[in-house]
Write a protein that holds these residues in place. Structure first.
Motif, PDB file in Angstrom:
ATOM      1  N   ILE A  12       0.812  -1.522   0.007  1.00  9.86           N
ATOM      2  CA  ILE A  12      -0.376   0.077  -0.331  1.00  9.86           C
ATOM      3  C   ILE A  12       1.284   1.075   0.086  1.00  9.86           C
ATOM      4  CG2 ILE A  12      -2.195  -0.572   0.894  1.00  9.86           C
ATOM      5  CD1 ILE A  12      -1.112  -0.428   3.812  1.00  9.86           C
ATOM      6  N   GLY A  13       1.764   1.548  -1.148  1.00 11.74           N
ATOM      7  CA  GLY A  13       2.056   2.687  -1.304  1.00 11.74           C
ATOM      8  C   GLY A  13       1.918   3.351  -2.121  1.00 11.74           C
ATOM      9  N   VAL A  14       2.226   4.641  -2.817  1.00 15.05           N
ATOM     10  CA  VAL A  14       1.517   5.293  -3.603  1.00 15.05           C
ATOM     11  C   VAL A  14       0.836   4.339  -4.773  1.00 15.05           C
ATOM     12  CG1 VAL A  14       1.994   6.981  -5.726  1.00 15.05           C
ATOM     13  CG2 VAL A  14       4.214   6.034  -3.916  1.00 15.05           C
ATOM     14  N   MET A  15       1.169   3.854  -5.345  1.00 15.13           N
ATOM     15  CA  MET A  15      -0.519   2.987  -6.329  1.00 15.13           C
ATOM     16  C   MET A  15      -0.975   2.156  -5.377  1.00 15.13           C
ATOM     17  SD  MET A  15       0.089   3.866  -9.653  1.00 15.13           S
ATOM     18  CE  MET A  15      -0.456   3.313 -10.743  1.00 15.13           C
ATOM     19  N   GLY A  16      -0.855   1.297  -4.620  1.00 19.30           N
ATOM     20  CA  GLY A  16      -1.456   0.271  -3.861  1.00 19.30           C
ATOM     21  C   GLY A  16      -2.941   0.700  -3.131  1.00 19.30           C
ATOM     22  N   PHE A  33      -2.794  -4.945   3.198  1.00 21.26           N
ATOM     23  CA  PHE A  33      -2.050  -5.573   3.562  1.00 21.26           C
ATOM     24  C   PHE A  33      -0.775  -4.493   3.356  1.00 21.26           C
ATOM     25  CE2 PHE A  33       2.443  -7.457   3.478  1.00 21.26           C
ATOM     26  CZ  PHE A  33       2.664  -7.934   4.828  1.00 21.26           C
ATOM     27  N   ASP A  34       0.468  -3.814   4.361  1.00 20.27           N
ATOM     28  CA  ASP A  34       1.646  -3.716   4.023  1.00 20.27           C
ATOM     29  C   ASP A  34       2.988  -4.123   5.248  1.00 20.27           C
ATOM     30  OD1 ASP A  34       2.741  -1.040   2.862  1.00 20.27           O
ATOM     31  OD2 ASP A  34       3.813  -1.660   3.947  1.00 20.27           O
ATOM     32  N   LEU A  35       3.734  -4.501   5.377  1.00 17.59           N
ATOM     33  CA  LEU A  35       5.092  -4.834   5.885  1.00 17.59           C
ATOM     34  C   LEU A  35       4.824  -4.280   7.195  1.00 17.59           C
ATOM     35  CD1 LEU A  35       7.918  -6.162   2.761  1.00 17.59           C
ATOM     36  CD2 LEU A  35       6.489  -7.558   4.502  1.00 17.59           C
ATOM     37  N   LYS A  36       4.987  -2.674   6.823  1.00 18.41           N
ATOM     38  CA  LYS A  36       4.587  -1.634   7.591  1.00 18.41           C
ATOM     39  C   LYS A  36       3.755  -1.171   8.475  1.00 18.41           C
ATOM     40  CE  LYS A  36       8.809   0.212   5.797  1.00 18.41           C
ATOM     41  NZ  LYS A  36       9.395   1.043   4.526  1.00 18.41           N
ATOM     42  N   GLN A  37       3.931  -1.327  10.004  1.00  9.67           N
ATOM     43  CA  GLN A  37       2.387  -0.924  10.026  1.00  9.67           C
ATOM     44  C   GLN A  37       1.945   0.291   9.974  1.00  9.67           C
ATOM     45  OE1 GLN A  37       0.759  -2.953  12.867  1.00  9.67           O
ATOM     46  NE2 GLN A  37      -1.164  -1.604  12.285  1.00  9.67           N
ATOM     47  N   GLU A  38       3.010   1.630  10.043  1.00  9.55           N
ATOM     48  CA  GLU A  38       2.241   2.968   9.816  1.00  9.55           C
ATOM     49  C   GLU A  38       2.156   2.891   8.657  1.00  9.55           C
ATOM     50  OE1 GLU A  38       5.896   2.276  10.528  1.00  9.55           O
ATOM     51  OE2 GLU A  38       7.355   2.157   9.043  1.00  9.55           O
ATOM     52  N   ARG A  39       2.263   2.312   7.587  1.00 11.88           N
ATOM     53  CA  ARG A  39       1.841   2.026   6.296  1.00 11.88           C
ATOM     54  C   ARG A  39       0.047   1.543   6.303  1.00 11.88           C
ATOM     55  NH1 ARG A  39       4.776   3.522   0.746  1.00 11.88           N
ATOM     56  NH2 ARG A  39       6.639   2.935   1.329  1.00 11.88           N
ATOM     57  N   ALA A  40      -0.338   0.421   7.054  1.00  7.77           N
ATOM     58  CA  ALA A  40      -1.552   0.251   7.273  1.00  7.77           C
ATOM     59  C   ALA A  40      -2.329   1.555   7.756  1.00  7.77           C
ATOM     60  CB  ALA A  40      -1.305  -1.178   8.349  1.00  7.77           C
ATOM     61  N   MET A  74      -1.460  -6.998  -5.888  1.00  9.43           N
ATOM     62  CA  MET A  74      -0.340  -6.964  -5.383  1.00  9.43           C
ATOM     63  C   MET A  74      -0.306  -5.867  -5.691  1.00  9.43           C
ATOM     64  SD  MET A  74       2.520  -9.696  -6.420  1.00  9.43           S
ATOM     65  CE  MET A  74       1.574 -10.780  -6.314  1.00  9.43           C
ATOM     66  N   LEU A  75       0.636  -4.356  -5.367  1.00  9.49           N
ATOM     67  CA  LEU A  75       1.166  -3.446  -5.572  1.00  9.49           C
ATOM     68  C   LEU A  75       3.019  -3.373  -5.458  1.00  9.49           C
ATOM     69  CD1 LEU A  75      -1.230  -0.940  -7.268  1.00  9.49           C
ATOM     70  CD2 LEU A  75       0.561  -1.527  -9.382  1.00  9.49           C
ATOM     71  N   VAL A  76       3.350  -3.980  -6.209  1.00  7.13           N
ATOM     72  CA  VAL A  76       4.951  -4.011  -5.446  1.00  7.13           C
ATOM     73  C   VAL A  76       5.904  -3.604  -6.528  1.00  7.13           C
ATOM     74  CG1 VAL A  76       3.950  -5.799  -3.635  1.00  7.13           C
ATOM     75  CG2 VAL A  76       4.936  -6.572  -5.317  1.00  7.13           C
ATOM     76  N   PRO A  77       7.191  -3.375  -5.925  1.00  9.53           N
ATOM     77  CA  PRO A  77       8.458  -3.423  -7.609  1.00  9.53           C
ATOM     78  C   PRO A  77       8.129  -4.644  -7.842  1.00  9.53           C
ATOM     79  CG  PRO A  77       9.121  -2.264  -5.263  1.00  9.53           C
ATOM     80  CD  PRO A  77       7.317  -2.910  -4.554  1.00  9.53           C
ATOM     81  N   GLY A 102      -0.491  -5.801 -10.547  1.00  8.96           N
ATOM     82  CA  GLY A 102      -0.807  -4.318 -11.313  1.00  8.96           C
ATOM     83  C   GLY A 102       0.544  -4.082 -11.184  1.00  8.96           C
ATOM     84  N   GLY A 103       1.574  -4.814 -10.770  1.00  6.14           N
ATOM     85  CA  GLY A 103       2.967  -3.268 -11.339  1.00  6.14           C
ATOM     86  C   GLY A 103       3.081  -3.831 -12.713  1.00  6.14           C
ATOM     87  N   ASN A 104       4.626  -2.924 -13.074  1.00  2.76           N
ATOM     88  CA  ASN A 104       5.027  -3.396 -13.994  1.00  2.76           C
ATOM     89  C   ASN A 104       6.224  -4.728 -14.320  1.00  2.76           C
ATOM     90  OD1 ASN A 104       4.315  -0.598 -15.420  1.00  2.76           O
ATOM     91  ND2 ASN A 104       5.432   0.257 -14.489  1.00  2.76           N
ATOM     92  N   SER A 105       5.784  -5.279 -14.088  1.00  5.20           N
ATOM     93  CA  SER A 105       6.103  -6.124 -14.529  1.00  5.20           C
ATOM     94  C   SER A 105       6.806  -7.207 -15.052  1.00  5.20           C
ATOM     95  CB  SER A 105       6.123  -8.028 -13.104  1.00  5.20           C
ATOM     96  OG  SER A 105       5.536  -7.633 -12.461  1.00  5.20           O
ATOM     97  N   GLY A 128      -1.495  -4.075 -16.273  1.00  9.21           N
ATOM     98  CA  GLY A 128      -0.695  -2.700 -16.252  1.00  9.21           C
ATOM     99  C   GLY A 128      -1.422  -1.992 -15.819  1.00  9.21           C
ATOM    100  N   VAL A 129      -1.290  -1.418 -14.099  1.00  4.80           N
ATOM    101  CA  VAL A 129      -1.766   0.703 -14.398  1.00  4.80           C
ATOM    102  C   VAL A 129      -1.249   1.265 -14.849  1.00  4.80           C
ATOM    103  CG1 VAL A 129      -2.825   1.430 -11.940  1.00  4.80           C
ATOM    104  CG2 VAL A 129      -2.273  -1.370 -11.973  1.00  4.80           C
ATOM    105  N   SER A 130      -1.693   2.393 -15.635  1.00  5.70           N
ATOM    106  CA  SER A 130      -1.273   3.658 -15.574  1.00  5.70           C
ATOM    107  C   SER A 130      -1.942   5.083 -15.339  1.00  5.70           C
ATOM    108  CB  SER A 130      -0.986   3.531 -17.319  1.00  5.70           C
ATOM    109  OG  SER A 130      -0.487   4.792 -17.397  1.00  5.70           O
ATOM    110  N   GLY A 131      -1.244   5.940 -14.705  1.00  2.00           N
ATOM    111  CA  GLY A 131      -2.057   7.591 -14.179  1.00  2.00           C
ATOM    112  C   GLY A 131      -1.274   7.688 -13.096  1.00  2.00           C
ATOM    113  N   GLY A 132      -0.470   6.990 -12.637  1.00  2.00           N
ATOM    114  CA  GLY A 132       0.766   7.516 -11.390  1.00  2.00           C
ATOM    115  C   GLY A 132      -0.571   8.039 -10.130  1.00  2.00           C
ATOM    116  N   GLU A 133      -0.127   8.530  -9.720  1.00  3.10           N
ATOM    117  CA  GLU A 133      -0.433   8.870  -7.770  1.00  3.10           C
ATOM    118  C   GLU A 133      -2.120   8.944  -8.426  1.00  3.10           C
ATOM    119  OE1 GLU A 133       1.843  10.988  -5.172  1.00  3.10           O
ATOM    120  OE2 GLU A 133       0.561  10.188  -4.017  1.00  3.10           O
TER     121      GLU A 133
END
Ligand SMILES: NC(=O)C1=CN([C@@H]2O[C@H](COP(=O)(O)OP(=O)(O)OC[C@H]3O[C@@H](n4cnc5c(N)ncnc54)[C@H](OP(=O)(O)O)[C@@H]3O)[C@@H](O)[C@H]2O)C=CC1
Ligand SMILES: O=C(CO)[C@H](O)[C@H](O)COP(=O)(O)O
Length: 475
Positions: A12-16, A33-40, A74-77, A102-105, A128-133
């Motif tokens: 759940i970074g920029v795109m997710g 879901f994110d590895l970091k509590q602060e993101r959640a 998933m929207l991860v690198p 949903g990433g640029n795999s 593919g997802v396009s349009g940025g943030e």
């Protein structure tokens, strides 16, 4: 936790986060879901009042909370994180669950993942997802590919959150296996070409004709209100009026302080590489990749500029004519960039059995994505007449447009040659056009040379068969 959520997101970074909040706004209960509590925590805090959004750092909790068949994106690198997420998810999944990357795999990685998950009964989608943030939050363009049967479960949610163009959602099923990621890769290849073409027009106006950033802002605004209406022209107008907050009095323009080395994450390069494998000729996209690569060698460029001391010639054409010619030149070359990308999709669709619906590709690129533009509407007639058209240049409406703008592009390129302004992508677009429209190319000579030094044989224009000539003694 009771299974009450409609959609799960991993990363759940920029795109997710923005995509998930978009879903929640459309009435879907969303869990991330994110590895970091602060993101959640941040995800929950960012939700619109009255919507259902939950953040968690426990992947099992997220999976259990989802209605079946579960829909998890998933929207991860790209790369290893995608495989890590799949492996962490797998123990908790059941037959018929749907997992979307949903990433640029890279599309070949997506094919491997489809093959890995299919025997386990998991439907894997590359999207593919396009349009940025901003796009993710308020309406992206999305290019999903995978199991057509399973798409029915995704369609309502994706259509609800997608951008709309002419009232139609900018999402559609893009075909089998990794077709969705292939279409997004090609979208990005076109994106590279359009950005390079715009930068060349900028160079001509700034270094060649001496326009200021204020002038450029006005010109790009006008173009965006006219034939070049597009996301990239629109944001470029904004770039030219953005001031730099780092410098002392804050009156400098930021663009003049940005180092001229372009980054790239791989999608443009993959487009060129795959086009060469097929093979399909997409030289304007290739050139855009090559020029980003060249930009990185700043030290060598500085050294070479001292050695050769190139003098940039002044372009003194009357302003109104120059700007009109440049508008037409950009229109022509944007069209060629789209044509090359679409011709790649046409060939990949057949050779890889992706079954990509080209009319839908054009439709979903009309809104939400980085390469959206009014120009895309020009392709509707061509694909309505032939949904598998190999190259849009073969359609009469496109031919009329190109013929009306061709002279302007030739005038622009002539100006740049003497002024030493490099317009590699524009030149490549014109050369592609000239070659594509040549009934006879000089390639007969290449065939003669190949046969001369390597007995590679050639075909003749006047009779069937394969021929070899003893070109010289011992040849
Ligand atoms: N930004 C954009 O404009 C666009 C991006 N994309 C693509 O979308 C994808 C995501 O990009 P973006 O949102 O910008 O990236 P961000 O860096 O903003 O977010 C990535 C998220 O992935 C999480 N993550 C990383 N590794 C793992 C892992 N192994 N397991 C679980 N979560 C993980 C990160 O968590 P943490 O920070 O906690 O490590 C972070 O929340 C990329 O493939 C990108 O190319 C596509 C279109 C546009
Ligand atoms: O997919 C995108 C837009 O469509 C991303 O912004 C992508 O990361 C851009 O590519 P690059 O970083 O190589 O310029």
């Amino acid at each position: 936790m009771e299974a009450q959520f409609d959609f799960g997101m991993i990363g759940i970074g920029v795109m997710g986060s923005n995509l998930l909040l978009n879903m929640a706004d459309k009435g879907y209960a969303a869990i991330g879901f994110d590895l970091k509590q602060e993101r959640a925590d941040k995800l929950e805090a960012s939700a619109t009042k009255g919507t259902t959004v939950k953040g968690t750092t426990n992947v099992e909790e997220m999976v259990r909370a989802l209605k079946k068949p579960r829909k998890i994106m998933m929207l991860v690198p790209a790369g290893k994180p995608v495989d890590d997420v799949i492996n962490n998810l797998l123990p908790h999944l059941e037959k018929d669950d749907i997992v979307i990357d949903g990433g640029n795999s890279y599309y070949k990685d997506t094919q491997k993942r489809v093959d890995y998950l299919q025997p386990k009964g998991i439907h894997f989608f590359g999207m593919g997802v396009s349009g940025g943030e901003a796009g993710a939050r308020f309406g992206p363009s999305m290019m999903p590919g995978g199991d057509k049967e399973a798409y029915q479960y995704l369609k309502p949610i994706l259509e609800a959150i997608a951008a709309k163009a002419d009232g139609k959602p900018c999402v559609a099923y893009m075909g089998n296996g990794p077709a969705g990621h292939y279409v997004k890769m090609t979208h990005n290849g076109i994106e590279y070409a359009m950005m390079q073409l715009i930068s060349e027009a900028y160079d001509l106006m700034k270094r060649g004709a001496g326009y200021t950033n204020d002038d450029l802002h006005t010109i790009f605004l006008k173009w965006n209100a006219d034939s070049l209406q597009s996301f990239l022209i629109e944001i470029t107008a904004e770039v030219f009026r953005t001031l730099d907050t780092e410098t002392e009095d804050g009156t400098d323009y930021l663009v003049d302080h940005i180092l001229d080395k372009a980054g790239s994450k791989g999608t443009g390069k993959w487009t060129s590489q795959d086009a060469m494998d097929l093979p399909v000729s997409i030289p304007t996209i290739d050139m855009a990749v090559a020029l980003r690569d060249l930009s990185v060698y700043k030290n060598q460029r500085v050294e070479a500029s001292k050695l050769y001391q190139p003098e940039i010639g002044k372009i003194n054409s009357p302003s109104a004519e120059l700007i009109q010619d440049l508008e037409d030149a950009l229109y022509f070359t944007f069209l060629i960039a789209y044509a090359q990308g679409l011709s790649l999709l046409a060939k990949a669709s057949v050779d890889y059995k992706f079954d990509i619906p080209l009319p839908d590709v054009v439709q979903i690129w009309k809104g939400g994505c980085i390469i959206r533009s009014s120009l895309l509407y020009q392709f509707d007639k061509a694909f309505a007449a032939n949904a598998t058209l190999e190259n849009v240049l073969l359609h009469p409406t496109i031919a009329e447009i190109l013929k009306s703008k061709e002279a302007a592009l030739r005038r622009i390129i002539s100006l740049t040659i003497n002024a030493r302004i490099p317009v590699a992508a524009m030149s490549s677009a014109l050369a592609y056009f000239d070659a594509y429209c040549s009934e006879r190319l000089p390639t007969n000579l290449i065939q003669a040379q190949r046969d001369f030094f390597g007995a590679h044989t050639y075909q003749r224009i006047d009779k069937e068969g394969v021929f070899h000539t003893e070109w010289h003694e011992g040849g």
